[in-house]
Design a protein around this motif. Structure first.
Motif, PDB file in Angstrom:
ATOM      1  N   PRO A   1       4.702   6.708  -0.904  1.00  0.00           N
ATOM      2  CA  PRO A   1       5.484   5.500  -1.178  1.00  0.00           C
ATOM      3  C   PRO A   1       6.902   5.678  -0.664  1.00  0.00           C
ATOM      4  O   PRO A   1       7.395   6.800  -0.617  1.00  0.00           O
ATOM      5  CB  PRO A   1       5.458   5.432  -2.704  1.00  0.00           C
TER       6      PRO A   1
ATOM      7  N   ARG B   1     -13.836  -4.616  -1.889  1.00  0.00           N
ATOM      8  CA  ARG B   1     -14.614  -3.892  -0.890  1.00  0.00           C
ATOM      9  C   ARG B   1     -15.458  -2.815  -1.564  1.00  0.00           C
ATOM     10  O   ARG B   1     -16.500  -2.425  -1.061  1.00  0.00           O
ATOM     11  CB  ARG B   1     -13.664  -3.186   0.088  1.00  0.00           C
TER      12      ARG B   1
ATOM     13  N   ASN C   1      -1.299   7.360  -1.643  1.00  0.00           N
ATOM     14  CA  ASN C   1      -1.697   5.953  -1.599  1.00  0.00           C
ATOM     15  C   ASN C   1      -1.684   5.343  -2.989  1.00  0.00           C
ATOM     16  O   ASN C   1      -1.296   4.190  -3.160  1.00  0.00           O
ATOM     17  CB  ASN C   1      -3.085   5.809  -0.967  1.00  0.00           C
TER      18      ASN C   1
ATOM     19  N   ALA D   1       0.232   7.476   4.479  1.00  0.00           N
ATOM     20  CA  ALA D   1       0.405   8.121   3.180  1.00  0.00           C
ATOM     21  C   ALA D   1       0.566   9.632   3.381  1.00  0.00           C
ATOM     22  O   ALA D   1       1.442  10.262   2.814  1.00  0.00           O
ATOM     23  CB  ALA D   1      -0.786   7.836   2.277  1.00  0.00           C
TER      24      ALA D   1
ATOM     25  N   LEU E   1       3.491  -5.048  -1.328  1.00  0.00           N
ATOM     26  CA  LEU E   1       4.796  -4.382  -1.398  1.00  0.00           C
ATOM     27  C   LEU E   1       5.638  -4.734  -0.178  1.00  0.00           C
ATOM     28  O   LEU E   1       6.810  -5.103  -0.293  1.00  0.00           O
ATOM     29  CB  LEU E   1       4.587  -2.865  -1.479  1.00  0.00           C
TER      30      LEU E   1
ATOM     31  N   LEU F   1       0.207   6.350  -5.526  1.00  0.00           N
ATOM     32  CA  LEU F   1       1.610   6.175  -5.914  1.00  0.00           C
ATOM     33  C   LEU F   1       2.190   4.941  -5.228  1.00  0.00           C
ATOM     34  O   LEU F   1       2.958   4.183  -5.823  1.00  0.00           O
ATOM     35  CB  LEU F   1       2.422   7.427  -5.542  1.00  0.00           C
ATOM     36  N   ASN F   2       1.797   4.719  -3.971  1.00  0.00           N
ATOM     37  CA  ASN F   2       2.286   3.546  -3.252  1.00  0.00           C
ATOM     38  C   ASN F   2       1.783   2.258  -3.909  1.00  0.00           C
ATOM     39  O   ASN F   2       2.521   1.285  -4.015  1.00  0.00           O
ATOM     40  CB  ASN F   2       1.836   3.605  -1.793  1.00  0.00           C
TER      41      ASN F   2
ATOM     42  N   ALA G   1     -14.077   3.027   2.538  1.00  0.00           N
ATOM     43  CA  ALA G   1     -12.689   2.722   2.903  1.00  0.00           C
ATOM     44  C   ALA G   1     -12.559   2.396   4.387  1.00  0.00           C
ATOM     45  O   ALA G   1     -11.631   1.702   4.788  1.00  0.00           O
ATOM     46  CB  ALA G   1     -11.779   3.888   2.538  1.00  0.00           C
TER      47      ALA G   1
ATOM     48  N   PRO H   1      -2.496  -3.911  -2.382  1.00  0.00           N
ATOM     49  CA  PRO H   1      -1.205  -3.615  -3.015  1.00  0.00           C
ATOM     50  C   PRO H   1      -0.154  -3.182  -1.991  1.00  0.00           C
ATOM     51  O   PRO H   1       1.015  -3.566  -2.100  1.00  0.00           O
ATOM     52  CB  PRO H   1      -1.527  -2.466  -3.972  1.00  0.00           C
TER      53      PRO H   1
ATOM     54  N   ILE I   1      -8.752  -0.450  -7.429  1.00  0.00           N
ATOM     55  CA  ILE I   1      -7.474  -1.172  -7.412  1.00  0.00           C
ATOM     56  C   ILE I   1      -6.921  -1.172  -5.990  1.00  0.00           C
ATOM     57  O   ILE I   1      -6.392  -2.166  -5.511  1.00  0.00           O
ATOM     58  CB  ILE I   1      -6.481  -0.525  -8.401  1.00  0.00           C
ATOM     59  N   ARG I   2      -7.084  -0.042  -5.279  1.00  0.00           N
ATOM     60  CA  ARG I   2      -6.557   0.038  -3.913  1.00  0.00           C
ATOM     61  C   ARG I   2      -7.402  -0.770  -2.937  1.00  0.00           C
ATOM     62  O   ARG I   2      -6.894  -1.477  -2.080  1.00  0.00           O
ATOM     63  CB  ARG I   2      -6.515   1.499  -3.451  1.00  0.00           C
ATOM     64  N   LEU I   3      -8.725  -0.620  -3.026  1.00  0.00           N
ATOM     65  CA  LEU I   3      -9.599  -1.206  -2.009  1.00  0.00           C
ATOM     66  C   LEU I   3     -10.057  -2.615  -2.366  1.00  0.00           C
ATOM     67  O   LEU I   3     -10.618  -3.309  -1.518  1.00  0.00           O
ATOM     68  CB  LEU I   3     -10.820  -0.300  -1.794  1.00  0.00           C
TER      69      LEU I   3
ATOM     70  N   ALA J   1       3.942  -0.731  -5.516  1.00  0.00           N
ATOM     71  CA  ALA J   1       3.772  -2.128  -5.140  1.00  0.00           C
ATOM     72  C   ALA J   1       3.545  -3.010  -6.365  1.00  0.00           C
ATOM     73  O   ALA J   1       4.086  -4.107  -6.465  1.00  0.00           O
ATOM     74  CB  ALA J   1       2.592  -2.264  -4.186  1.00  0.00           C
TER      75      ALA J   1
END
Lengths: 253, 369
Positions: A106, B239, B177, A86, A22, B179-180, B273, A18, B234-236, B184
Motif C-alpha cells: 500500500p 470472481r 495486497n 504489491a 483507492l 494491506l492495500n 486470480a 478495492p 474481498i480482494r477478488l 482502500a
C-alpha cells in the motif's frame, strides 16, 4: 501531456476492486485529473485506452489476460504510465533500471503525489525500447518470453513463441512469421532477440532471427553465401557471422 | 581401511591383546608333562600375534556377510570352514616357531605341538571365532553410528524444508495486497475494512499457532483455509467462489499442520486470480477405510499471462516433501485439464496424534519411519 487548463484523463487498471477504488478516490481529490475508465484486466485496459485516449494510466503489474508489461508494449507511446505492484522484486529492479514510475502497495498519499509529479516531468513519448527492456529486466535470469503480444489493427494477438518460425527486421518494425501468417510489431529485432531463449533462436543474419529447430538444411547460394531452408519452405539468407552462430547451435544441439 | 588402522592406540591395544592371548596356547603346550611355560610362550606369541594381524581383513568379510536371521546358516558354515583353515595355518606357524625355540633352547617343544595338535586346533578355532565376533561388533557399532548420522542429516533437511515452508507461508504478495485493500476500504467501506483487519489477524495468528503444532485435524486446517479465502474474496470479489465438502470423519483426521494451505493458495494465485471470469474453488475431503482423500479443483485461464516469478511449483514441491517425510505411502498427484487444475492428496487416516509429523516450528523429536 496536453495543456494544463483541461483536466488530464486517467485510466485505472487493476484486477482488484478495492485497489481501483483507492486510486479513484485519490484521483478524484485532484481537480486537474479526471478518471475516464477503470479496467479489471490487461485487455480491457488496452481497449479503454484506445477508446478514451488517456494521458496517464495506473497499471497493475499482475492482471488476468495481459500483464502490465504486455499492456505497455501495445500502448501508445505518448501515454504516461505509473506501474503498481504489491511485491515483485524483479519488476522493482526493472522499474529502477529503466527509470519508470511506480507505486508499491500500500502507498501513502505523499508517495502517490510524488509519482504524479515525476510522471508529469517525463514529457514526450517513451522510446520504443523501454517496454521490451522493462519486460526483459523483469524476468528472472534464464526465464524467457513464452508468448509475443501483437496488435493487429484493433485486435490483440497472442503468438506462442513455440509457433514462431522466424522474424525479420523491417525499419522500426519486426515481421513475425508463423506458417503462412505474418504480423508486424513495432519493436527492434535486437529487443525481440533479447526476450527469446538464445538456445532456440539464432540470429542468422543482421535482419533475421530464426527458430533454429525449423531449419532443415543449409544450401550454398553463391560463393561465400548460404541460405537456410525451413520446414515451411521459407529461404532465409545467412550471413558469414550468422553461419558461425548456426554451426555453434548445431554443435550444442 | 579397517577402523583399527586409523587409530594408533587402538591398534597397539589390539596387538597387545593378541600377545596376551598367546597365554592360552602357551598354557596348552606347558600343561603337565609338556614343555616349560616361558619357552612355550615364546613359541606361541609370534604366530598368535600374526594370527591377530592376519585376521584384520576379516572385517570386510564380516561386513559382506552380515548376521541376519535369513542368512545365519550360510554365514555359520562359511565362518566355521574359515575357522578350521585359519587355525590349521596357525598350527603350522606354531610348529615352525616351536622348532625355532627348540633350536635355541632345546626342550622338545615341537614334539609337544605335534602331540597336542587336537586341542591346539580347537584353541585356534576359538580364537578365530572370537576375532570374528569382535569384527562383527565393530562393524555394527559403526553402521549404527552411520545410521545415526544419516538420521541427523535427514532431520536437518526436514527442518530446512520446514523453515522455507514457513517463510513461504505468508506470501508477501498476499500480505501487501491485503494491506492495500484495507487502505482502500478505510474510506470507502470502513466496516469491511475492519472486517478485513480481523480476518487478516485471524489468518496470521492461525498460521503461527499451527506452525508450532505437529499435527492438526483436517477441520482445523480447513478453518484456516476459509479465513484465507474470505480475505481473497474481498480482494477478488465474485470472481472467487468457494465450495467445501467434508465428511465429519474426514474432518477429524489428523494431518501435518499447514499441509493443505499451499495447495489452496496455489489454486488462487495460479488459477482463479489470473482468470477474468474466475470460478469455483472446490475442496472435497472424504475417507476410505484406511486413507484420507482431499481433492482441490480450480479453473484457470490457459491464456493467462505467464507468471514471471519463479515461485510456481515451490508450494507443491514443499507439500510433496513434507508428505514423504511424514508418511510412507502418502501421495500428492496433480492433473491439468485444458482449463482446470486438480490436486489430490491421499494420506493415512490417523485419528490420533501421530509421532510422525514434526511441528513446523520448534521441531523436537526426530522420530521418522
Amino acid at each position: 501531456m496536453p495543456n494544463p487548463s483541461s483536466p488530464r484523463k486517467v485510466l485505472i487498471a487493476d484486477d482488484e476492486a478495492p485497489a481501483r477504488a483507492l486510486l479513484r478516490e485519490l484521483v478524484a481529490a485532484r481537480p486537474e485529473l479526471t478518471v475516464v475508465g477503470e479496467a479489471a484486466d490487461g485487455l480491457q485496459a488496452l481497449e479503454l485506452a484506445q477508446q478514451h485516449r488517456p494521458d496517464l494510466i495506473f497499471l497493475d503489474v499482475q492482471m488476468p489476460r495481459l500483464d502490465g508489461f504486455e499492456v505497455l508494449e501495445l500502448l501508445d507511446r505518448e501515454v504516461g504510465v505509473i506501474f503498481i505492484t504489491a511485491y515483485d522484486q524483479y519488476a522493482l529492479r526493472a522499474f529502477e533500471v529503466n527509470a519508470v514510475d511506480y507505486l508499491l502497495k500500500p502507498f501513502s498519499e505523499e508517495r502517490f503525489e510524488e509519482a504524479l509529479r515525476r510522471a508529469e516531468q517525463r514529457l514526450g513519448a517513451r522510446s520504443p525500447s523501454v517496454a521490451s527492456a522493462l519486460a526483459a529486466a523483469a524476468r528472472p535470469a534464464g526465464i524467457y518470453a513464452t508468448r509475443i503480444v501483437i496488435k493487429d489493427g484493433s485486435r490483440i494477438e497472442l503468438l506462442p513463441v513455440a509457433t514462431l518460425d522466424y522474424a525479420r527486421a523491417q525499419a522500426d518494425y519486426v515481421e513475425l512469421v508463423s506458417g503462412d501468417r505474418s504480423w508486424l510489431k513495432e519493436q527492434t529485432l535486437q529487443d525481440l532477440e533479447a526476450s527469446l531463449d538464445p538456445a532456440r533462436f539464432v540470429r542468422v543474419h543482421r535482419s533475421y532471427l530464426v527458430h533454429a529447430d525449423r531449419i532443415i538444411r543449409i544450401e550454398p547460394l553463391r560463393r561465400d553465401s548460404r541460405v537456410a531452408v525451413l520446414k515451411t519452405g521459407a529461404r532465409i539468407p545467412i550471413s558469414e557471422s550468422g553461419l558461425a552462430r548456426v554451426r555453434r547451435w548445431l554443435e550444442d544441439a | 581401511m579397517h577402523p583399527l588402522l586409523h587409530d594408533r592406540r587402538a591398534f597397539l591395544a589390539y596387538v597387545a591383546s593378541w600377545l596376551a592371548l598367546s597365554y592360552v596356547p602357551a598354557s596348552v603346550l606347558a600343561l603337565p608333562g609338556g614343555g616349560r611355560f616361558l619357552s612355550a610362550l615364546a613359541a606361541a606369541a609370534p604366530p598368535t600375534v600374526l594370527f591377530g594381524l592376519g585376521t584384520l581383513p576379516l572385517y570386510y568379510l564380516c561386513q559382506a556377510l552380515p548376521l541376519r536371521p535369513t542368512s545365519i546358516g550360510r554365514v555359520l558354515r562359511i565362518q566355521s570352514g574359515l575357522a578350521l583353515v585359519w587355525s590349521l595355518a596357525w598350527l603350522v606357524l606354531l610348529a615352525l616357531a616351536a622348532r625355532v625355540v627348540d633350536w635355541s633352547i632345546p626342550g622338545g617343544l615341537a614334539d609337544e605341538v605335534e602331540r597336542r595338535w587336537g586341542p591346539l586346533v580347537g584353541v585356534g578355532a576359538v580364537l578365530y571365532l572370537a576375532v570374528t565376533a569382535f569384527h562383527y561388533l565393530v562393524a555394527s557399532t559403526r553402521s549404527a553410528r552411520a545410521t545415526e548420522q544419516r538420521a541427523a542429516a535427514a532431520s536437518l533437511q526436514l527442518r530446512e524444508a520446514q523453515l522455507s515452508l514457513l517463510k513461504a507461508q505468508v506470501h508477501p504478495h498476499f500480505l501487501f495486497n491485503s494491506l492495500n485493500a484495507i487502505s482502500a476500504l478505510i474510506v470507502a467501506d470502513p466496516r469491511l475494512a475492519r472486517q478485513l483487519c480481523v480476518l487478516l489477524a485471524e489468518f496470521l495468528r492461525g498460521s503461527l499457532a499451527m506452525g508450532e503444532r505437529g499435527t492438526v485435524t483436517l477441520g482445523e486446517e480447513l478453518e484456516l483455509a476459509r479465513t484465507y479465502l474470505d480475505i481473497e474474496r474481498i480482494r477478488l470479489g465474485d470472481r472467487l467462489r468457494v465450495d467445501i465438502q467434508v465428511t465429519p470423519l474426514a474432518a477429524a483426521v489428523r494431518i501435518p499442520a499447514l499441509l493443505l494451505q499451499p495447495l489452496v493458495e496455489n489454486a488462487i494465485t495460479h488459477g482463479i486470480a489470473g482468470s477474468v471470469r474466475g470460478g469455483t474453488l472446490s475442496i472435497e475431503a472424504r475417507t476410505t477405510p484406511a486413507m484420507l482423500v482431499v481433492t482441490l479443483t480450480n479453473p484457470f485461464d490457459p491464456q493467462a499471462p505467464p507468471r514471471r516469478d519463479a515461485r510456481g511449483g515451490v508450494g507443491l514441491l514443499n507439500v510433496s516433501r513434507r508428505l514423504a517425510a511424514a508418511y510412507q505411502g502418502a501421495t500428492l498427484t496433480t492433473h491439468r485439464d485444458p482449463d482446470r487444475f486438480t490436486s489430490t492428496l491421499v494420506l493415512p487416516a490417523h485419528l490420533e496424534e501421530t509421532p510422525h509429523a514434526e511441528p513446523v516450528l520448534a521441531a523436537q523429536g526426530t522420530d521418522r519411519r
